[in-house]
Scaffold this active site. Structure first.
Site: not given
Lengths: 368, 368
Positions: B33, B35
């Site tokens: 992932d 952010d």
């Protein structure tokens, strides 16, 4: 009729003329939903104005209970007059804009303000009870980047976010609503006028209702709003507070099972469903098919055929197997007619002519 | 590690250095992932770039799996380069904008168009796969009255409504989306890029996420959207389709239990939770309190302490009693450590040093 409003098991039934006269005779107050019951857009439902005129002449108290948050009490009295309904005072109108303002007036400390996603009417009702507000009308994001959006000034007096129908709803407003809710935490109220997911228009089309906007704010804030409108009982409590009415002698007339009828039943009222608005007989009958039966206010109160009475069997969690069972999870266990185990006899309500039918039989017999 | 990715009961555990080396050694692909894991805004998480550089040098395949729909694949490769991460090709980037376009390319007939609530990046990814679209940017209501709003022209080619992050989201767009969905019925797809309810910004603030907008459209249309992003497995299927990776040799690294970790576990991956993003240890520990433990990519992969491995115990529906039980209703019955009745012994996974702890004991021991 007294037995119908009491605590015993209740029956859903179709009103025939004699029974309907008994129901009306036992009532002194009728609460009417408006859109889809009294009018559609700017056109009155056929016969509705004359029927309400007769009810008023017969001494019945008529009140108007609507989830629509886009009009003030005064605007409703004007619309009733314009469409030929009997004269009404603002105090007979219980719109969700007025009721939301009343709720906030009770819940907020003096001087606290509300951030409003809603119409000028909602703002006007807040002004009428002395609550400062900001928000109505278009809003723009205060800059090009996400970091800017979290920098717009916040009014230190805001202690509530109020969500009504807002044609200017935007991401910018959603963002600001979230920021007030995050800043205030549990000290910032979150109130919605209603959860109607769609606003029906003429010709069967529909536009998104306030429920969509409430859901967006609830999702952002990860908390549940207090909902003023039907099916919550707050609106009925407002009527009681104003007129001290007796639920046992009050009839709720509406076109939606999931708002009007549900509120009426949970408040112990006798409830009448008309088929001139949102709910079709096909929906009532679920998957059973069959021809639709169009009942209107005129049918209902002039001739008292082609309509349904849903007595307060909501208390018994019994709508019959086809009647929107999602409204009452668990009804099967609680309904005397459908509970597993030895069947309990259905009680025969007093004062009502006509055949008392079991709910599931009723549903087979509607579309004659 | 082989045992961890297999079908037997799995354990949640905190990775100590030796165990972590075994976990990494058994993996050939890592999905990140972005952010909150690799960067926050425009600042890389400390040590993250160097760590990913070492992993790339060690021959690991690095892919990027993000629910953010506001950037194209190309924009992500540029951001990775700008922040000093190892070079990546667009084909290593699985953003929800690209994946949504890929999904629609598979699901729509040739020539069919999409009505888009979303960013220019979402539109660009649709263009890249040849799907005509309309919608991005601001929209105004086509007149002052509700009846006007249901009269705006509809493009006859539209066969899908796609909802991504849209800073220009408005009632006008919601209205138009509903009209396409009502016109097309089941012939008009409803697709959302993700359900993230909030987009965290620097300093602990947050702005409403795409999930709020998806929920508004779903509420209006009264139907559920197909969600491209995590925790749904569609993004992982995109990675498999591109690289034919083996779930048993793949690690998902993320900062959210309800998206990254849930998707990884439901796809049979080993999952690593970092504490540099959305999830705090307090959240992991629920009501237990205790001091927060900040784990980062650097902690995780340089020193391999202060991090958690949630193996795919999702399959076993066991996160331990404090670990967001709402993610797994019914876990109590399915978890070997917590099931009612005679306790089954917890299996000791092979290949992992350190003490195997029962989940509820783990949670007491995290904040040392």
């Amino acid at each position: 009729m007294a037995a119908m409003a009491g605590g015993g098991p209740r029956q859903c039934r179709r009103l025939e003329a004699e029974a309907a006269r008994a129901v009306l005779g036992a009532a002194d107050t009728l609460l009417f939903d408006c859109d889809g019951v009294l009018w559609r857009g700017e056109a009155a439902v056929g016969g509705a104005a004359a029927t309400l005129g007769r009810l008023a002449a017969a001494g019945k108290r008529l009140c108007y209970v609507t989830n629509n948050s886009s009009r003030t009490r005064v605007a409703y009295t004007e619309k009733l007059r314009r469409l030929g309904f009997p004269p009404a005072e603002p105090r007979h109108i219980f719109g969700s804009a007025f009721c939301a303002a009343r709720y906030l007036r009770q819940a907020l400390p003096p001087g606290a303000a509300a951030y409003v996603l809603g119409s000028p009417a909602l703002a006007a009702e807040l002004e009428a009870v002395g609550i400062p507000h900001l928000g109505p009308g278009p809003a723009a994001l205060p800059g090009p980047a996400p970091a800017d959006w979290a920098q717009a000034p916040l009014d230190p007096a805001v202690r509530a976010v109020l969500v009504g129908f807002d044609e200017h709803f935007s991401y910018a407003k959603l963002c600001q609503a979230l920021r007030y809710l995050l800043r205030g935490g549990s000290d910032c109220l979150l109130v919605g006028t209603n959860r109607d997911h769609r606003l029906p228009l003429e010709g069967g089309t529909g536009i998104p209702g306030t429920g969509c906007l409430v859901k967006a704010v609830e999702t952002a804030a990860q908390r549940e709003a207090f909902i003023v409108g039907k099916p919550n009982r707050y609106m009925f409590d407002c009527v009681v507070s104003e007129f001290n009415i007796d639920p046992a002698r009050t009839i709720m007339v509406g076109d939606r099972l999931d708002t009007d009828i549900l509120m009426g039943n949970s408040c112990g009222l006798t409830t009448l469903l008309t088929l001139t608005g949102v709910t079709t007989l096909d929906e009532v009958k679920g998957q059973e098919g069959g021809s639709a039966l169009h009942s209107s206010i005129q049918d209902l109160l002039d001739h008292l055929v082609r309509c349904l009475v849903f007595c307060n069997c909501w208390h018994q969690r019994c709508w019959g197997p086809q009647l929107l069972p999602q409204l009452c999870p668990g009804w099967l266990a609680a309904c005397p007619a459908h509970a597993p185990g030895p069947a309990r006899p259905a009680e025969e309500p007093d004062g009502l002519g006509g055949q008392v039918q079991e709910h599931h039989h009723l549903l087979h017999n509607l579309a004659e």
